[in-house]
Scaffold this motif. Structure first.
Motif, PDB file in Angstrom:
ATOM      1  N   ARG A   1       0.829  -1.207   0.000  1.00  0.00           N
ATOM      2  CA  ARG A   1       0.000   0.000   0.000  1.00  0.00           C
ATOM      3  C   ARG A   1       0.861   1.252   0.000  1.00  0.00           C
ATOM      4  O   ARG A   1       0.467   2.295  -0.539  1.00  0.00           O
ATOM      5  CB  ARG A   1      -0.939   0.011   1.213  1.00  0.00           C
ATOM      6  CG  ARG A   1      -2.122  -0.927   1.052  1.00  0.00           C
ATOM      7  CD  ARG A   1      -3.106  -0.802   2.199  1.00  0.00           C
ATOM      8  NE  ARG A   1      -3.612   0.558   2.340  1.00  0.00           N
ATOM      9  CZ  ARG A   1      -4.522   0.911   3.261  1.00  0.00           C
ATOM     10  NH1 ARG A   1      -4.979   0.004   4.106  1.00  0.00           N
ATOM     11  NH2 ARG A   1      -4.951   2.143   3.330  1.00  0.00           N
ATOM     12  N   VAL A   2       2.030   1.177   0.612  1.00  0.00           N
ATOM     13  CA  VAL A   2       2.962   2.308   0.550  1.00  0.00           C
ATOM     14  C   VAL A   2       3.409   2.530  -0.893  1.00  0.00           C
ATOM     15  O   VAL A   2       3.476   3.664  -1.376  1.00  0.00           O
ATOM     16  CB  VAL A   2       4.184   2.061   1.455  1.00  0.00           C
ATOM     17  CG1 VAL A   2       5.196   3.198   1.337  1.00  0.00           C
ATOM     18  CG2 VAL A   2       3.756   1.878   2.901  1.00  0.00           C
ATOM     19  N   LEU A   3       3.702   1.443  -1.591  1.00  0.00           N
ATOM     20  CA  LEU A   3       4.172   1.540  -2.974  1.00  0.00           C
ATOM     21  C   LEU A   3       3.115   2.125  -3.893  1.00  0.00           C
ATOM     22  O   LEU A   3       3.440   2.708  -4.933  1.00  0.00           O
ATOM     23  CB  LEU A   3       4.589   0.156  -3.485  1.00  0.00           C
ATOM     24  CG  LEU A   3       5.674  -0.563  -2.672  1.00  0.00           C
ATOM     25  CD1 LEU A   3       5.969  -1.925  -3.279  1.00  0.00           C
ATOM     26  CD2 LEU A   3       6.937   0.274  -2.606  1.00  0.00           C
TER      27      LEU A   3
ATOM     28  N   PHE B 178       3.377   9.394  -1.243  1.00  0.00           N
ATOM     29  CA  PHE B 178       4.684   8.886  -0.818  1.00  0.00           C
ATOM     30  C   PHE B 178       5.740   9.170  -1.875  1.00  0.00           C
ATOM     31  O   PHE B 178       6.841   9.645  -1.575  1.00  0.00           O
ATOM     32  CB  PHE B 178       4.594   7.381  -0.555  1.00  0.00           C
ATOM     33  CG  PHE B 178       5.924   6.735  -0.265  1.00  0.00           C
ATOM     34  CD1 PHE B 178       6.443   6.757   1.015  1.00  0.00           C
ATOM     35  CD2 PHE B 178       6.655   6.129  -1.280  1.00  0.00           C
ATOM     36  CE1 PHE B 178       7.673   6.170   1.292  1.00  0.00           C
ATOM     37  CE2 PHE B 178       7.890   5.554  -1.016  1.00  0.00           C
ATOM     38  CZ  PHE B 178       8.394   5.570   0.265  1.00  0.00           C
ATOM     39  N   TRP B 179       5.408   8.914  -3.138  1.00  0.00           N
ATOM     40  CA  TRP B 179       6.380   9.120  -4.209  1.00  0.00           C
ATOM     41  C   TRP B 179       6.585  10.605  -4.503  1.00  0.00           C
ATOM     42  O   TRP B 179       7.701  11.024  -4.822  1.00  0.00           O
ATOM     43  CB  TRP B 179       5.945   8.364  -5.463  1.00  0.00           C
ATOM     44  CG  TRP B 179       5.986   6.883  -5.258  1.00  0.00           C
ATOM     45  CD1 TRP B 179       4.932   6.028  -5.180  1.00  0.00           C
ATOM     46  CD2 TRP B 179       7.162   6.088  -5.067  1.00  0.00           C
ATOM     47  NE1 TRP B 179       5.363   4.743  -4.951  1.00  0.00           N
ATOM     48  CE2 TRP B 179       6.724   4.758  -4.882  1.00  0.00           C
ATOM     49  CE3 TRP B 179       8.525   6.371  -5.027  1.00  0.00           C
ATOM     50  CZ2 TRP B 179       7.621   3.711  -4.666  1.00  0.00           C
ATOM     51  CZ3 TRP B 179       9.423   5.324  -4.815  1.00  0.00           C
ATOM     52  CH2 TRP B 179       8.965   4.011  -4.637  1.00  0.00           C
ATOM     53  N   LEU B 180       5.538  11.405  -4.393  1.00  0.00           N
ATOM     54  CA  LEU B 180       5.703  12.846  -4.564  1.00  0.00           C
ATOM     55  C   LEU B 180       6.639  13.406  -3.494  1.00  0.00           C
ATOM     56  O   LEU B 180       7.501  14.249  -3.773  1.00  0.00           O
ATOM     57  CB  LEU B 180       4.349  13.543  -4.486  1.00  0.00           C
ATOM     58  CG  LEU B 180       3.401  13.333  -5.668  1.00  0.00           C
ATOM     59  CD1 LEU B 180       2.024  13.890  -5.356  1.00  0.00           C
ATOM     60  CD2 LEU B 180       3.967  13.995  -6.929  1.00  0.00           C
ATOM     61  N   LEU B 181       6.481  12.923  -2.270  1.00  0.00           N
ATOM     62  CA  LEU B 181       7.346  13.367  -1.178  1.00  0.00           C
ATOM     63  C   LEU B 181       8.794  12.940  -1.429  1.00  0.00           C
ATOM     64  O   LEU B 181       9.735  13.712  -1.179  1.00  0.00           O
ATOM     65  CB  LEU B 181       6.836  12.779   0.138  1.00  0.00           C
ATOM     66  CG  LEU B 181       7.241  13.462   1.451  1.00  0.00           C
ATOM     67  CD1 LEU B 181       6.741  14.902   1.494  1.00  0.00           C
ATOM     68  CD2 LEU B 181       6.683  12.679   2.631  1.00  0.00           C
TER      69      LEU B 181
ATOM     70  N   ALA C 263      18.842  24.618 -10.302  1.00  0.00           N
ATOM     71  CA  ALA C 263      17.595  25.369 -10.499  1.00  0.00           C
ATOM     72  C   ALA C 263      16.571  24.543 -11.264  1.00  0.00           C
ATOM     73  O   ALA C 263      15.382  24.534 -10.924  1.00  0.00           O
ATOM     74  CB  ALA C 263      17.874  26.677 -11.228  1.00  0.00           C
ATOM     75  N   GLY C 264      17.018  23.822 -12.310  1.00  0.00           N
ATOM     76  CA  GLY C 264      16.087  22.990 -13.075  1.00  0.00           C
ATOM     77  C   GLY C 264      15.497  21.871 -12.243  1.00  0.00           C
ATOM     78  O   GLY C 264      14.302  21.581 -12.320  1.00  0.00           O
ATOM     79  N   VAL C 265      16.343  21.238 -11.413  1.00  0.00           N
ATOM     80  CA  VAL C 265      15.853  20.185 -10.518  1.00  0.00           C
ATOM     81  C   VAL C 265      14.840  20.763  -9.530  1.00  0.00           C
ATOM     82  O   VAL C 265      13.822  20.137  -9.211  1.00  0.00           O
ATOM     83  CB  VAL C 265      17.033  19.532  -9.769  1.00  0.00           C
ATOM     84  CG1 VAL C 265      16.539  18.443  -8.825  1.00  0.00           C
ATOM     85  CG2 VAL C 265      18.050  18.964 -10.746  1.00  0.00           C
ATOM     86  N   SER C 266      15.102  21.971  -9.074  1.00  0.00           N
ATOM     87  CA  SER C 266      14.239  22.593  -8.070  1.00  0.00           C
ATOM     88  C   SER C 266      12.844  22.864  -8.604  1.00  0.00           C
ATOM     89  O   SER C 266      11.857  22.749  -7.868  1.00  0.00           O
ATOM     90  CB  SER C 266      14.862  23.904  -7.579  1.00  0.00           C
ATOM     91  OG  SER C 266      16.115  23.666  -7.002  1.00  0.00           O
ATOM     92  N   LEU C 267      12.735  23.246  -9.875  1.00  0.00           N
ATOM     93  CA  LEU C 267      11.415  23.514 -10.449  1.00  0.00           C
ATOM     94  C   LEU C 267      10.549  22.260 -10.425  1.00  0.00           C
ATOM     95  O   LEU C 267       9.359  22.313 -10.110  1.00  0.00           O
ATOM     96  CB  LEU C 267      11.565  24.027 -11.888  1.00  0.00           C
ATOM     97  CG  LEU C 267      12.184  25.423 -12.037  1.00  0.00           C
ATOM     98  CD1 LEU C 267      12.346  25.760 -13.521  1.00  0.00           C
ATOM     99  CD2 LEU C 267      11.327  26.473 -11.344  1.00  0.00           C
ATOM    100  N   VAL C 268      11.154  21.114 -10.747  1.00  0.00           N
ATOM    101  CA  VAL C 268      10.418  19.846 -10.711  1.00  0.00           C
ATOM    102  C   VAL C 268       9.981  19.537  -9.285  1.00  0.00           C
ATOM    103  O   VAL C 268       8.830  19.152  -9.027  1.00  0.00           O
ATOM    104  CB  VAL C 268      11.283  18.701 -11.264  1.00  0.00           C
ATOM    105  CG1 VAL C 268      10.562  17.355 -11.118  1.00  0.00           C
ATOM    106  CG2 VAL C 268      11.625  18.956 -12.728  1.00  0.00           C
ATOM    107  N   CYS C 269      10.882  19.726  -8.319  1.00  0.00           N
ATOM    108  CA  CYS C 269      10.576  19.412  -6.931  1.00  0.00           C
ATOM    109  C   CYS C 269       9.542  20.365  -6.339  1.00  0.00           C
ATOM    110  O   CYS C 269       8.756  19.977  -5.467  1.00  0.00           O
ATOM    111  CB  CYS C 269      11.857  19.433  -6.102  1.00  0.00           C
ATOM    112  SG  CYS C 269      13.022  18.117  -6.550  1.00  0.00           S
ATOM    113  N   ALA C 270       9.516  21.615  -6.804  1.00  0.00           N
ATOM    114  CA  ALA C 270       8.481  22.546  -6.353  1.00  0.00           C
ATOM    115  C   ALA C 270       7.096  22.085  -6.797  1.00  0.00           C
ATOM    116  O   ALA C 270       6.124  22.160  -6.042  1.00  0.00           O
ATOM    117  CB  ALA C 270       8.769  23.941  -6.882  1.00  0.00           C
ATOM    118  N   VAL C 271       7.015  21.576  -8.019  1.00  0.00           N
ATOM    119  CA  VAL C 271       5.734  21.079  -8.539  1.00  0.00           C
ATOM    120  C   VAL C 271       5.288  19.845  -7.766  1.00  0.00           C
ATOM    121  O   VAL C 271       4.112  19.715  -7.405  1.00  0.00           O
ATOM    122  CB  VAL C 271       5.849  20.768 -10.041  1.00  0.00           C
ATOM    123  CG1 VAL C 271       4.587  20.076 -10.544  1.00  0.00           C
ATOM    124  CG2 VAL C 271       6.089  22.043 -10.840  1.00  0.00           C
ATOM    125  N   THR C 272       6.213  18.922  -7.490  1.00  0.00           N
ATOM    126  CA  THR C 272       5.820  17.699  -6.771  1.00  0.00           C
ATOM    127  C   THR C 272       5.398  18.021  -5.338  1.00  0.00           C
ATOM    128  O   THR C 272       4.512  17.354  -4.787  1.00  0.00           O
ATOM    129  CB  THR C 272       6.961  16.676  -6.765  1.00  0.00           C
ATOM    130  OG1 THR C 272       8.154  17.274  -6.223  1.00  0.00           O
ATOM    131  CG2 THR C 272       7.254  16.183  -8.180  1.00  0.00           C
TER     132      THR C 272
END
Length: 410
Positions: free
Chosen positions: A201-203, A208-211, A378-387
């Motif tokens: 259920r965790v999977l 969980f994956w967004l975090l 910065a590019g990685v951060s934009l993806v992580c902000a959305v998630t």
């Protein structure tokens, strides 16, 4: 007024993490003499630094499973004592291969800690102080970053780099004694199997994956700064090993501040009906802005004091992500799967640690400057902000109550 027992547990785990990070971060300050002795390129040095993380990341989920079976406390003791052995073996390494293997063993030993100590914190901390407790008890990595970089750099000036690792093998022995004598094993009920909550259920849990994806960015930045911090200052003219390591070590000073402040704010927002992800989102964006600032300063060969300020801002921001993140994770699933969930979550986050030292070193070799690697964050951060924003309720700041223990359909 007596000190609450859960605060004592926080303190012991802070010290334990400090001991781990002394060993983990010493390599960063001592990279210049190691690079010279073994004739390494920056890419090769970055690969050597990632050796720790291959084993560390691989151990996260197994550590949770082993903790379920043999007990959280036993796994903590095993990890701390094996880490001391690995530090001594690092000092004994006589070739690049044996040095890499010693770092693998260091990662394996320290990989036993996170999945089990987070469960102990969750079991012993009052629920209304969970973000604060998860944050404060995790301030050891920040303090250990400062002490590891600072002490290793200072000691590396007056003794061979190998002797530093021999010295750093001693503090974990006291940590093991404190864990053995004071820290309790969580009640068996917290690890009992729950038929309504199998690990699968965790999977299947999207949050969980967004975090986990969101956590990749702060780990990436943390170990970019931790691995290359002293050499970042050499880009702006600070070539003395002791001085560059001292300046780089300041990054860890911001960890307790960020963890304490973000924990307090996240818990306060939670009580007001706001989602803790608000703090995570703000931290991600502030980290990205700080890294862009560092890249610009290095590219312009700016002053060291300004680079230091941007580094402190980046460090403060990235540490602000962890207290709220761990509190959210603790509410996504029950104690029966929490150890494995924390382990898998940390494995996901540490994809950033696998990529960061190597990619940053490679970009340095290709471009001749660390600026490109800093801009890439910065590019990685934009993806992580959305998630982070996509955590339920998606793209809303108010929190929806979570029925953690309520049965759900598979």
């Amino acid at each position: 007024m007596p000190i609450p027992f859960y605060s004592v547990i926080w303190g012991i785990l802070v010290y334990t993490w400090v001991c781990n990070y002394l060993i983990r971060l010493a390599l960063s300050s001592l990279l210049p003499p190691i690079i010279q002795e073994f004739g390494l390129s920056y890419t090769s040095a970055g690969f050597l630094s990632t050796g720790f993380f291959y084993a560390y990341m691989a151990m996260q989920l197994p550590a949770g499973v082993l903790g379920d079976r043999f007990g959280r406390k036993r796994l903590l003791l095993a990890g701390v004592l094996l880490g001391a052995v690995a530090s001594a073996l690092t000092g004994l390494a006589t070739s690049l291969t044996t040095l890499f293997l010693a770092r693998l063993l260091t990662g394996l030993s320290q990989g036993l800690l996170f999945s089990n100590d987070r469960v102990i914190i969750a079991a012993t901390t009052p629920r209304e102080k969970m973000a604060l407790g998860q944050g404060v008890s995790f301030s050891g990595p920040g303090l250990g970053t400062t002490l590891g970089l600072l002490l290793a750099g200072a000691l590396g000036v007056v003794m061979p780099w190998r002797y530093v690792f021999f010295l750093f093998a001693l503090p974990p022995l006291l940590a093991a004694l404190l864990l053995w004598r004071v820290v309790p094993e969580p009640p068996h009920a917290t690890a009992a199997a729950d038929p309504a909550w199998p690990f699968r259920r965790v999977l299947r849990n999207g949050d969980f994956w967004l975090l986990g994806i969101t956590g990749i960015m702060p780990v990436y930045v943390q170990f970019l700064l931790a691995t290359w911090g002293p050499l970042l200052f050499s880009e702006v003219g600070i070539t003395d090993l002791g001085r560059s390591a001292s300046l780089a070590s300041l990054q860890g000073v911001m960890a307790p501040v960020g963890l304490l402040l973000s924990g307090l704010v996240a818990d306060r927002l939670h009580r007001l009906g706001m989602h803790r992800k608000v703090v995570i989102l703000a931290a991600v964006l502030m980290t990205a802005a700080s890294m862009i600032g560092m890249g610009a300063i290095i590219q312009a060969r700016g002053p060291a004091w300004l680079l230091t300020l941007c580094m402190l801002a980046a460090s403060f921001s990235l540490w602000c992500t962890w207290g709220p993140s761990y509190a959210i994770l603790g509410e996504l699933c029950p104690p029966s799967v929490l150890g494995k969930a924390f382990g898998l979550y940390n494995s996901t986050c540490f994809l950033g640690a696998i990529a960061s030292p190597f990619l940053t070193g490679w970009m340095k070799d290709v471009t001749g400057s660390f600026a490109a690697g800093l801009y890439g964050v910065a590019g990685v951060s934009l993806v992580c902000a959305v998630t982070a924003l996509a955590l339920r309720p998606a793209f809303r700041l108010a929190e929806r109550p979570l029925a953690v223990a309520a049965p759900q359909r598979p």
